[in-house]
Design an enzyme around this catalytic site. Sequence first.
Site, short mmCIF file in Angstrom:
data_model
loop_
_atom_site.label_atom_id
_atom_site.label_comp_id
_atom_site.label_asym_id
_atom_site.label_seq_id
_atom_site.Cartn_x
_atom_site.Cartn_y
_atom_site.Cartn_z
N GLY A 1 -12.15 4.53 6.23
CA GLY A 1 -12.71 5.08 7.83
C GLY A 1 -10.76 5.18 8.27
N SER A 2 -11.22 5.23 9.49
CA SER A 2 -9.48 5.82 10.51
C SER A 2 -8.44 4.78 10.76
CB SER A 2 -10.30 6.10 11.87
OG SER A 2 -10.60 6.56 12.11
#
Length: 582
Positions: free
Chosen positions: A298-299
Site C-alpha cells: 500500500g502507501s
Amino acid sequence: MRFTSKRLEPNLLLKLESWRSRVVLLLCLAGFAVLLGRAFYLQALNNDFLQAKGEARFVRVVDMPASRGAVTDRHGKMLAISTPVESIWTSPSELEIDATQIAKLAAALGMDRKALADRIADSSKNFVWLKRQLPPEQAMRVMALKIPGVFQQREFRRYYPSGDVTAHIIGFTGQDDQGQEGIELAQQGTLASATGQKRVIKDRKGRIVEDIENLKAPREGRSLKLSIDERFQYLAHRELKAAVEANKAKGGALVMLDAKTGEILALVNQPDFNPNNREHVQLKQMRNRSITDVFEPGSTFKPFAVSAALEAGIVKPETVIVTGPGLTIGSKTITDLPHRSTQLTVAQIIQTSSNIGTAKLALQLPSERLWNLYNELGFGVAPKTGFPGEATGKLRPVKTWRPIEQATMGYGYGISVSALQLARAYTIFTNDGVLLPVTFLKRDGDVIGKQIISPKTAKTMAQMLETVTQQGGTATKSQVSGYRIGGKTGTSHKLVGGQYAENQYVSTFVGYGPVSSPRYIIAVTIDEPSAGKHFGGDVSAPVFSNVMTQALRMSGVLPDVEALREASATPRAAVAMAKEPG
C-alpha cells in the site's frame, strides 16, 4: 602257609604286538602336538580372535555426547542453551523383567504399560529407546528400580530462556539436536556438536567399570552472537501482542533495524508459540510472518516512486500536481479519499498519502527506471539473511507492465513484499541513499551498502516523511514525545481468491527516528484488524510510537533540541521532559 602257583590259562594271556603299541603311542603324541599347535596358533598367531570373543562379552563402545553451541543476543544474554538430560534405553535380548517390574518401569517413565510392553517385546533387538530426554531426577527414579538390562545415557536438551518472545527467530531443534526452524536450522553447521566415542568395560548390569581408550574426541558446538537486543525483543513482543488483541486482528509482524548498520534488533510475530513446549503448537503459530509472508504494501511504497521522480528531476517538492477528481486509465479509475485537495504539492502527496498524485508521478517515469529502482531496493529478491523460508515477494517483469500496473505499483498495489524487505528498503532514507544489507548476526566491522538514490534526494524525502507524522499528516499517532520522527502509513485491501476483499485489510506503518540522527527503523503490519479501525495510522502507528519511545530512552538517546524547544511552551513541561530517563 604254603603258596602254590598255578599256571594261567593260555586264553587269559594278552599279547600285544610291538608295532601296535608304537602306533598308539604315536597317535597320542600327535594328538598332543595338534592341541599344542592349536594353542600356540590361538595364543600367539591368532590372538585377535580370542580377544574379540572375550571383548564381545564385556567391552562396549559408548558415545560421549557434546553440547550444542549457545545462542546469545548482542549483549551476551542467553537465548538458547543446552542442558544435560538422561535418556533411558534397553537391550530386549538381555532384558530380565516380569509383569510387576514392567508396571513399575512404565510408571517411572510416565508411559502406558501396554506401550512399554510392546516396545520391549522383540527379544531379537539389541537396542531400543524407552524414553528420551528425561530430567535427571526422573531418570534416577527409573534407575533406582535396578532392572537388569535397563540403562541410561547422557544427552543434551535445548532450552530457550526467552520462550515465545524469541521463538520465531531462534526456532528449535529436534530430539537428535538437529536444527528444525529459525537460527537453529540456518546456523546448524556452526551450532552443531560432534559426538565422541570411547571403549569401556561393562559388567553384566551395564555399569562401566573401566575406560579402555578414547576412540574419537567429542567436539562442542560453537556459540553464536546475534544482532538481536533482548530488551527490544521483549518490548516489541509485548506491544505487538497487545495491538493484535486490541484490534481483534488475525496476526501481526514487527521488524526493528539498526538504521546505520542494518542489524536486526528485534523481530516478532503474532500468533506465537513456546519452543520449550510444542505439544499442541499449530503450524500457523510457527510461521515467521515477518520473513516468509508477503503482502501488498500500500502507501508505504509511495516514497520510492516519489524518490524516483525527484531523482529524475521531473519534479521538486514544491511542484503542484492536480489530484482530482480522479485518474482514469483504460477502464480503471484511481481515486483519493474525499477530503483530500484536488491540487497538492509533491511534499503534500506524501504527507496526505495521495494515490492519484503518486500514480501521476509514476506514469511520468520510464517503466524500466521504476523497475530498476524497485529491484535494486531488494523487492522480488530474497533478503539473503540465510534464514530458512525467506520470501522473495513478487515484482513482475517490466516487459509485462501495462500503464495501470505502473500506476498502481507506485502506491503499493500489484507488488508484494515482506515486512523485512520493506524495513530494509527504508534504510536509504536513513543513510543518504545507501541501501544496507540486513543480518541476524552481530556486526563488528564497517557495513558496505549500495548507493540507490543521491544523498540530496534521500534528505529531501526524509523531510517529507517527517511531515507525515506531524499535524495534517496521516500518522500523527506515531509521534514520539521529544523526538523528530519520519515514516509512512499504508492500508491495503487483501487479495483473496484473485479479488480484493472489501473489508479485509493489511495495516502498515514504517518509520524511523530520530530524524536528526536516525537510530532505529521499525516496520509494523497488522493483518485483518476487525475492531472498527483499519487505517495504518490508527492501527500500526501507535505500536511504532510505543516501541520507538521506549527504545530511544533505553538507549540513552537525548531528545531533539528543536522538538524539546517546541514542547517547552511551559517551563514546567520542559523540565519534566528533560528529567525523563535516558
